[in-house]
Design a protein around this motif. Structure first.
Motif, PDB file in Angstrom:
ATOM      1  N   PRO A   1       1.247  -1.004   0.064  1.00 63.00           N
ATOM      2  CA  PRO A   1       0.026   0.080  -0.169  1.00 63.00           C
ATOM      3  C   PRO A   1       0.334   1.222   0.269  1.00 63.00           C
ATOM      4  CG  PRO A   1       0.260  -1.022   2.000  1.00 63.00           C
ATOM      5  CD  PRO A   1       0.731  -2.024   1.582  1.00 63.00           C
ATOM      6  N   PHE A   2       1.483   1.696  -1.312  1.00 63.77           N
ATOM      7  CA  PHE A   2       2.901   2.857  -1.507  1.00 63.77           C
ATOM      8  C   PHE A   2       2.390   3.079  -2.698  1.00 63.77           C
ATOM      9  CE2 PHE A   2       5.510  -0.124  -1.536  1.00 63.77           C
ATOM     10  CZ  PHE A   2       6.352  -0.032  -2.433  1.00 63.77           C
ATOM     11  N   SER A   3       2.818   4.347  -3.137  1.00 62.81           N
ATOM     12  CA  SER A   3       2.934   4.819  -4.586  1.00 62.81           C
ATOM     13  C   SER A   3       4.634   5.102  -4.917  1.00 62.81           C
ATOM     14  CB  SER A   3       2.339   5.851  -4.211  1.00 62.81           C
ATOM     15  OG  SER A   3       1.081   6.043  -4.420  1.00 62.81           O
ATOM     16  N   PRO A   4       4.765   4.958  -5.197  1.00 65.03           N
ATOM     17  CA  PRO A   4       6.391   4.839  -5.642  1.00 65.03           C
ATOM     18  C   PRO A   4       7.240   6.317  -5.716  1.00 65.03           C
ATOM     19  CG  PRO A   4       5.860   3.168  -7.687  1.00 65.03           C
ATOM     20  CD  PRO A   4       4.626   3.650  -7.004  1.00 65.03           C
ATOM     21  N   GLY A   5       6.211   7.325  -5.958  1.00 67.17           N
ATOM     22  CA  GLY A   5       6.083   8.506  -6.347  1.00 67.17           C
ATOM     23  C   GLY A   5       4.805   9.528  -5.304  1.00 67.17           C
ATOM     24  N   VAL A   6       4.738  10.553  -5.944  1.00 72.68           N
ATOM     25  CA  VAL A   6       4.097  11.331  -5.120  1.00 72.68           C
ATOM     26  C   VAL A   6       4.195  12.085  -5.444  1.00 72.68           C
ATOM     27  CG1 VAL A   6       2.768  12.324  -3.712  1.00 72.68           C
ATOM     28  CG2 VAL A   6       2.648   9.858  -3.093  1.00 72.68           C
ATOM     29  N   LYS A   7       3.856  12.950  -7.181  1.00 71.65           N
ATOM     30  CA  LYS A   7       4.075  14.739  -7.422  1.00 71.65           C
ATOM     31  C   LYS A   7       2.467  15.388  -6.857  1.00 71.65           C
ATOM     32  CE  LYS A   7       4.387  17.423 -11.443  1.00 71.65           C
ATOM     33  NZ  LYS A   7       4.316  17.000 -13.083  1.00 71.65           N
ATOM     34  N   TYR A   8       3.694  16.754  -5.872  1.00 76.77           N
ATOM     35  CA  TYR A   8       2.665  17.315  -5.609  1.00 76.77           C
ATOM     36  C   TYR A   8       3.405  18.359  -5.682  1.00 76.77           C
ATOM     37  CZ  TYR A   8      -0.567  19.888  -2.046  1.00 76.77           C
ATOM     38  OH  TYR A   8      -0.897  20.798  -1.144  1.00 76.77           O
ATOM     39  N   GLY A   9       2.384  19.010  -6.908  1.00 75.02           N
ATOM     40  CA  GLY A   9       3.292  20.921  -7.985  1.00 75.02           C
ATOM     41  C   GLY A   9       4.256  20.141  -8.100  1.00 75.02           C
ATOM     42  N   ASP A  10       5.437  21.188  -7.449  1.00 79.73           N
ATOM     43  CA  ASP A  10       6.434  20.948  -9.019  1.00 79.73           C
ATOM     44  C   ASP A  10       7.283  19.996  -7.907  1.00 79.73           C
ATOM     45  OD1 ASP A  10       5.745  22.551 -10.546  1.00 79.73           O
ATOM     46  OD2 ASP A  10       7.003  24.682  -9.425  1.00 79.73           O
ATOM     47  N   LEU A  11       7.321  19.942  -6.418  1.00 79.99           N
ATOM     48  CA  LEU A  11       8.044  18.432  -5.712  1.00 79.99           C
ATOM     49  C   LEU A  11       7.267  17.547  -6.015  1.00 79.99           C
ATOM     50  CD1 LEU A  11       7.975  19.839  -2.572  1.00 79.99           C
ATOM     51  CD2 LEU A  11       9.597  20.108  -4.109  1.00 79.99           C
ATOM     52  N   ILE A  12       8.349  16.190  -6.343  1.00 78.05           N
ATOM     53  CA  ILE A  12       8.408  15.176  -6.256  1.00 78.05           C
ATOM     54  C   ILE A  12       9.069  13.881  -5.121  1.00 78.05           C
ATOM     55  CG2 ILE A  12       8.571  12.759  -7.400  1.00 78.05           C
ATOM     56  CD1 ILE A  12       9.737  14.832 -10.581  1.00 78.05           C
ATOM     57  N   PHE A  13       8.683  13.141  -4.451  1.00 80.49           N
ATOM     58  CA  PHE A  13       8.169  12.248  -3.118  1.00 80.49           C
ATOM     59  C   PHE A  13       9.156  11.734  -3.569  1.00 80.49           C
ATOM     60  CE2 PHE A  13       5.939  16.464  -2.288  1.00 80.49           C
ATOM     61  CZ  PHE A  13       7.307  16.448  -0.587  1.00 80.49           C
ATOM     62  N   VAL A  14      10.076  10.306  -3.906  1.00 78.38           N
ATOM     63  CA  VAL A  14       9.935   9.295  -4.484  1.00 78.38           C
ATOM     64  C   VAL A  14      10.142   8.059  -3.280  1.00 78.38           C
ATOM     65  CG1 VAL A  14      11.727   7.589  -6.050  1.00 78.38           C
ATOM     66  CG2 VAL A  14      11.485  10.001  -6.548  1.00 78.38           C
ATOM     67  N   SER A  15       9.126   7.299  -2.822  1.00 78.83           N
ATOM     68  CA  SER A  15      10.156   6.333  -2.109  1.00 78.83           C
ATOM     69  C   SER A  15      11.580   5.890  -2.031  1.00 78.83           C
ATOM     70  CB  SER A  15       7.992   5.593  -2.177  1.00 78.83           C
ATOM     71  OG  SER A  15       6.793   5.683  -2.142  1.00 78.83           O
ATOM     72  N   GLY A  16      11.366   4.522  -0.758  1.00 81.26           N
ATOM     73  CA  GLY A  16      12.085   3.970  -1.066  1.00 81.26           C
ATOM     74  C   GLY A  16      12.451   3.015  -2.195  1.00 81.26           C
ATOM     75  N   GLN A  17      13.421   3.272  -2.961  1.00 75.82           N
ATOM     76  CA  GLN A  17      13.273   1.620  -4.105  1.00 75.82           C
ATOM     77  C   GLN A  17      14.182   1.610  -4.166  1.00 75.82           C
ATOM     78  OE1 GLN A  17      11.195   2.443  -7.117  1.00 75.82           O
ATOM     79  NE2 GLN A  17      10.451   3.362  -5.833  1.00 75.82           N
ATOM     80  N   GLY A  18      14.554  -0.421  -3.954  1.00 76.18           N
ATOM     81  CA  GLY A  18      15.130  -0.842  -3.968  1.00 76.18           C
ATOM     82  C   GLY A  18      15.710  -1.581  -5.323  1.00 76.18           C
ATOM     83  N   PRO A  19      16.472  -2.444  -5.362  1.00 76.59           N
ATOM     84  CA  PRO A  19      16.814  -3.632  -6.433  1.00 76.59           C
ATOM     85  C   PRO A  19      15.617  -4.468  -7.105  1.00 76.59           C
ATOM     86  CG  PRO A  19      17.930  -4.383  -4.594  1.00 76.59           C
ATOM     87  CD  PRO A  19      17.299  -3.437  -4.248  1.00 76.59           C
ATOM     88  N   ILE A  20      15.162  -4.260  -7.593  1.00 84.11           N
ATOM     89  CA  ILE A  20      13.823  -4.780  -7.429  1.00 84.11           C
ATOM     90  C   ILE A  20      13.703  -5.044  -9.034  1.00 84.11           C
ATOM     91  CG2 ILE A  20      11.288  -5.444  -7.510  1.00 84.11           C
ATOM     92  CD1 ILE A  20      13.027  -5.251  -4.558  1.00 84.11           C
ATOM     93  N   GLY A  21      13.436  -6.129 -10.016  1.00 86.72           N
ATOM     94  CA  GLY A  21      13.197  -6.884 -11.186  1.00 86.72           C
ATOM     95  C   GLY A  21      11.642  -6.200 -12.006  1.00 86.72           C
TER      96      GLY A  21
END
Length: 131
Positions: A20-40
């Motif tokens: 239950p999370f988004s890889p990223g969230v864009k809010y206005g001009d900002l992008i919040f990138v969730s923790g990314q890992g070495p996932i294929g």
């Protein structure tokens, strides 16, 4: 842009289906990138040493940014989580190759990571407006 006119927008493809999370969230001009890992693309951890896992992690990070209309040059801040701080040098070598100067502000911490990952990276970027 007035705050009341801004809306949250999910960006990126969640490689860990069902969580239950988004890889990223864009809010206005900002992008919040969730923790990314070495996932294929298959949702499984990509095998390899810290350099291979850092490269795969940052490629996933880049994909989220691109889906939001940004690039690695737009990244302002990152947090790097390492399972073993002995991997710092190898991670740092690959990390440096993904960012031009000035590099983003960054914190690096040791953490127990999920799914057997050795590295996870989250961050914040700002989409540049053309003048």
């Amino acid at each position: 842009m007035l705050l009341q006119n801004m809306k949250k927008e999910a960006v990126g493809k969640n490689l860990l289906h069902g969580l239950p999370f988004s890889p990223g969230v864009k809010y206005g001009d900002l992008i919040f990138v969730s923790g990314q890992g070495p996932i294929g693309k298959d949702g499984k951890i990509i095998a390899g040493d810290i350099k291979a896992q850092t490269r795969a992690t940052l490629e996933n990070f880049r994909k989220v940014l691109e889906d939001a209309g940004a690039t690695m040059d737009d990244v302002l801040q990152t947090t790097v989580y390492l399972r073993d701080l002995a991997d710092y040098q190898g991670m740092n070598e690959v990390y440096a190759s993904f960012f031009s100067d000035p590099k983003p502000a960054r914190a690096t911490v040791r953490a127990e990571l999920l799914f057997g990952m050795t590295v996870e990276i989250q961050g914040i970027a700002a989409v540049r407006r053309s003048m």
